[in-house]
Write a protein that holds these residues in place. Structure first.
Motif, PDB file in Angstrom:
ATOM      1  N   HIS A  19      40.071  70.074  25.784  1.00 47.68           N
ATOM      2  CA  HIS A  19      40.959  70.576  26.834  1.00 47.68           C
ATOM      3  C   HIS A  19      41.806  69.437  27.398  1.00 47.68           C
ATOM      4  O   HIS A  19      43.023  69.565  27.543  1.00 47.68           O
ATOM      5  CB  HIS A  19      40.125  71.248  27.925  1.00 47.68           C
ATOM      6  N   GLU A  20      41.178  68.306  27.717  1.00 48.28           N
ATOM      7  CA  GLU A  20      41.896  67.147  28.265  1.00 48.28           C
ATOM      8  C   GLU A  20      42.934  66.624  27.275  1.00 48.28           C
ATOM      9  O   GLU A  20      44.044  66.258  27.656  1.00 48.28           O
ATOM     10  CB  GLU A  20      40.921  66.025  28.613  1.00 48.28           C
ATOM     11  N   GLN A  21      42.563  66.582  26.002  1.00 46.80           N
ATOM     12  CA  GLN A  21      43.475  66.082  24.971  1.00 46.80           C
ATOM     13  C   GLN A  21      44.722  66.950  24.885  1.00 46.80           C
ATOM     14  O   GLN A  21      45.843  66.443  24.818  1.00 46.80           O
ATOM     15  CB  GLN A  21      42.777  66.045  23.613  1.00 46.80           C
ATOM     16  N   LEU A  22      44.516  68.255  24.872  1.00 46.89           N
ATOM     17  CA  LEU A  22      45.652  69.169  24.768  1.00 46.89           C
ATOM     18  C   LEU A  22      46.538  69.094  26.001  1.00 46.89           C
ATOM     19  O   LEU A  22      47.773  69.080  25.883  1.00 46.89           O
ATOM     20  CB  LEU A  22      45.160  70.598  24.535  1.00 46.89           C
ATOM     21  N   MET A  23      45.927  69.024  27.163  1.00 46.69           N
ATOM     22  CA  MET A  23      46.697  68.925  28.401  1.00 46.69           C
ATOM     23  C   MET A  23      47.513  67.629  28.417  1.00 46.69           C
ATOM     24  O   MET A  23      48.679  67.628  28.810  1.00 46.69           O
ATOM     25  CB  MET A  23      45.762  68.990  29.616  1.00 46.69           C
ATOM     26  N   GLN A  24      46.912  66.547  27.968  1.00 41.67           N
ATOM     27  CA  GLN A  24      47.599  65.257  27.928  1.00 41.67           C
ATOM     28  C   GLN A  24      48.796  65.308  26.973  1.00 41.67           C
ATOM     29  O   GLN A  24      49.788  64.634  27.184  1.00 41.67           O
ATOM     30  CB  GLN A  24      46.630  64.163  27.517  1.00 41.67           C
ATOM     31  N   GLN A  25      48.692  66.120  25.934  1.00 40.87           N
ATOM     32  CA  GLN A  25      49.781  66.255  24.974  1.00 40.87           C
ATOM     33  C   GLN A  25      50.848  67.251  25.431  1.00 40.87           C
ATOM     34  O   GLN A  25      51.812  67.497  24.721  1.00 40.87           O
ATOM     35  CB  GLN A  25      49.222  66.687  23.607  1.00 40.87           C
ATOM     36  N   GLY A  26      50.659  67.843  26.590  1.00 42.72           N
ATOM     37  CA  GLY A  26      51.666  68.725  27.149  1.00 42.72           C
ATOM     38  C   GLY A  26      51.488  70.206  26.841  1.00 42.72           C
ATOM     39  O   GLY A  26      52.383  71.009  27.113  1.00 42.72           O
ATOM     40  N   TYR A  27      50.346  70.585  26.271  1.00 36.24           N
ATOM     41  CA  TYR A  27      50.108  72.005  26.025  1.00 36.24           C
ATOM     42  C   TYR A  27      49.809  72.705  27.337  1.00 36.24           C
ATOM     43  O   TYR A  27      49.193  72.124  28.239  1.00 36.24           O
ATOM     44  CB  TYR A  27      48.939  72.198  25.047  1.00 36.24           C
ATOM     45  N   PRO A  28      50.217  73.962  27.465  1.00 38.66           N
ATOM     46  CA  PRO A  28      49.941  74.711  28.702  1.00 38.66           C
ATOM     47  C   PRO A  28      48.438  74.901  28.901  1.00 38.66           C
ATOM     48  O   PRO A  28      47.678  75.008  27.927  1.00 38.66           O
ATOM     49  CB  PRO A  28      50.627  76.065  28.464  1.00 38.66           C
ATOM     50  N   PRO A  29      47.998  74.965  30.165  1.00 35.86           N
ATOM     51  CA  PRO A  29      46.565  75.147  30.439  1.00 35.86           C
ATOM     52  C   PRO A  29      45.966  76.375  29.753  1.00 35.86           C
ATOM     53  O   PRO A  29      44.838  76.311  29.262  1.00 35.86           O
ATOM     54  CB  PRO A  29      46.503  75.289  31.961  1.00 35.86           C
ATOM     55  N   ALA A  30      46.700  77.466  29.692  1.00 34.05           N
ATOM     56  CA  ALA A  30      46.157  78.682  29.054  1.00 34.05           C
ATOM     57  C   ALA A  30      45.903  78.445  27.568  1.00 34.05           C
ATOM     58  O   ALA A  30      44.885  78.887  27.028  1.00 34.05           O
ATOM     59  CB  ALA A  30      47.120  79.856  29.250  1.00 34.05           C
ATOM     60  N   PHE A  31      46.806  77.735  26.889  1.00 37.73           N
ATOM     61  CA  PHE A  31      46.609  77.433  25.472  1.00 37.73           C
ATOM     62  C   PHE A  31      45.385  76.530  25.305  1.00 37.73           C
ATOM     63  O   PHE A  31      44.541  76.761  24.433  1.00 37.73           O
ATOM     64  CB  PHE A  31      47.851  76.742  24.889  1.00 37.73           C
ATOM     65  N   ALA A  32      45.276  75.507  26.165  1.00 35.68           N
ATOM     66  CA  ALA A  32      44.139  74.581  26.090  1.00 35.68           C
ATOM     67  C   ALA A  32      42.823  75.308  26.341  1.00 35.68           C
ATOM     68  O   ALA A  32      41.820  75.039  25.664  1.00 35.68           O
ATOM     69  CB  ALA A  32      44.321  73.436  27.084  1.00 35.68           C
ATOM     70  N   ASP A  33      42.815  76.224  27.316  1.00 33.32           N
ATOM     71  CA  ASP A  33      41.604  77.018  27.574  1.00 33.32           C
ATOM     72  C   ASP A  33      41.225  77.828  26.330  1.00 33.32           C
ATOM     73  O   ASP A  33      40.064  77.850  25.924  1.00 33.32           O
ATOM     74  CB  ASP A  33      41.826  77.993  28.740  1.00 33.32           C
ATOM     75  N   GLY A  34      42.202  78.501  25.759  1.00 37.30           N
ATOM     76  CA  GLY A  34      41.951  79.319  24.571  1.00 37.30           C
ATOM     77  C   GLY A  34      41.497  78.486  23.392  1.00 37.30           C
ATOM     78  O   GLY A  34      40.570  78.854  22.668  1.00 37.30           O
ATOM     79  N   TYR A  35      42.149  77.337  23.195  1.00 31.79           N
ATOM     80  CA  TYR A  35      41.783  76.474  22.068  1.00 31.79           C
ATOM     81  C   TYR A  35      40.331  76.007  22.206  1.00 31.79           C
ATOM     82  O   TYR A  35      39.565  76.044  21.247  1.00 31.79           O
ATOM     83  CB  TYR A  35      42.717  75.260  21.984  1.00 31.79           C
ATOM     84  N   GLN A  36      39.970  75.600  23.399  1.00 29.62           N
ATOM     85  CA  GLN A  36      38.594  75.136  23.622  1.00 29.62           C
ATOM     86  C   GLN A  36      37.587  76.250  23.354  1.00 29.62           C
ATOM     87  O   GLN A  36      36.581  76.023  22.663  1.00 29.62           O
ATOM     88  CB  GLN A  36      38.452  74.623  25.052  1.00 29.62           C
ATOM     89  N   ASP A  37      37.843  77.426  23.855  1.00 30.90           N
ATOM     90  CA  ASP A  37      36.940  78.558  23.611  1.00 30.90           C
ATOM     91  C   ASP A  37      36.915  78.926  22.126  1.00 30.90           C
ATOM     92  O   ASP A  37      35.852  79.155  21.539  1.00 30.90           O
ATOM     93  CB  ASP A  37      37.368  79.790  24.426  1.00 30.90           C
ATOM     94  N   GLY A  38      38.080  78.975  21.509  1.00 30.10           N
ATOM     95  CA  GLY A  38      38.160  79.336  20.090  1.00 30.10           C
ATOM     96  C   GLY A  38      37.505  78.303  19.192  1.00 30.10           C
ATOM     97  O   GLY A  38      36.864  78.644  18.202  1.00 30.10           O
ATOM     98  N   CYS A  39      37.651  77.039  19.544  1.00 30.25           N
ATOM     99  CA  CYS A  39      37.073  75.975  18.724  1.00 30.25           C
ATOM    100  C   CYS A  39      35.544  76.069  18.708  1.00 30.25           C
ATOM    101  O   CYS A  39      34.925  76.024  17.655  1.00 30.25           O
ATOM    102  CB  CYS A  39      37.524  74.613  19.250  1.00 30.25           C
ATOM    103  N   GLY A  40      34.944  76.221  19.869  1.00 28.40           N
ATOM    104  CA  GLY A  40      33.493  76.386  19.916  1.00 28.40           C
ATOM    105  C   GLY A  40      33.048  77.624  19.158  1.00 28.40           C
ATOM    106  O   GLY A  40      32.043  77.611  18.447  1.00 28.40           O
ATOM    107  N   SER A  41      33.831  78.679  19.260  1.00 26.79           N
ATOM    108  CA  SER A  41      33.511  79.914  18.553  1.00 26.79           C
ATOM    109  C   SER A  41      33.663  79.745  17.048  1.00 26.79           C
ATOM    110  O   SER A  41      32.868  80.274  16.268  1.00 26.79           O
ATOM    111  CB  SER A  41      34.422  81.040  19.047  1.00 26.79           C
ATOM    112  N   GLY A  42      34.671  78.995  16.630  1.00 26.43           N
ATOM    113  CA  GLY A  42      34.881  78.743  15.202  1.00 26.43           C
ATOM    114  C   GLY A  42      33.757  77.929  14.600  1.00 26.43           C
ATOM    115  O   GLY A  42      33.293  78.202  13.493  1.00 26.43           O
ATOM    116  N   ARG A  43      33.302  76.906  15.330  1.00 23.23           N
ATOM    117  CA  ARG A  43      32.165  76.119  14.849  1.00 23.23           C
ATOM    118  C   ARG A  43      30.917  76.985  14.765  1.00 23.23           C
ATOM    119  O   ARG A  43      30.143  76.882  13.809  1.00 23.23           O
ATOM    120  CB  ARG A  43      31.923  74.919  15.767  1.00 23.23           C
TER     121      ARG A  43
END
Length: 116
Positions: A19-43
């Protein structure tokens, strides 16, 4: 292209949370939230024993940024874990072959130097 960049950033970033990495790269918080949830789910879907399948279904259905992040995170992290599992298996097979080859060489040397 964007997905490859996200994945590359995540690999290089080190100790920060996804989440921190994506936010630092300028991704919107909603995208970062989704990516974090999706990543854990994908693993989790790829066989991780973490048990972190997470999906905020109402948000997924109503928030395009969250759903896009979740989908990206799920696919990338599932693929990364599956690829790592395949690489580990490949390495084990190679190590087994190397061990067997070395044993054959050692047995051949033993027969050559110590005839019966």
């Amino acid at each position: 292209m964007q997905r490859c960049m996200v994945f590359g950033v995540l690999i290089l970033a080190g100790c920060q949370t996804t989440h921190e990495q994506l936010m630092q790269q300028g991704y919107p918080p909603a995208f970062a939230d989704g990516y974090q949830d999706g990543c854990g789910s994908g693993r989790d879907a790829a066989g991780s024993i973490s048990g972190t399948f997470t999906k905020n279904v109402p948000r997924y259905l109503s928030d395009k940024l969250y759903s896009s992040g979740w989908d990206d995170g799920f696919r990338q992290c599932q693929a990364a874990l599956a690829n790592q599992d395949r690489q580990d298996l490949h390495d084990k097979v190679l190590n087994d072959r190397d061990r067997d080859w070395q044993r054959d060489i050692d047995n051949g040397k033993a027969r050559a130097f110590h005839p019966r």
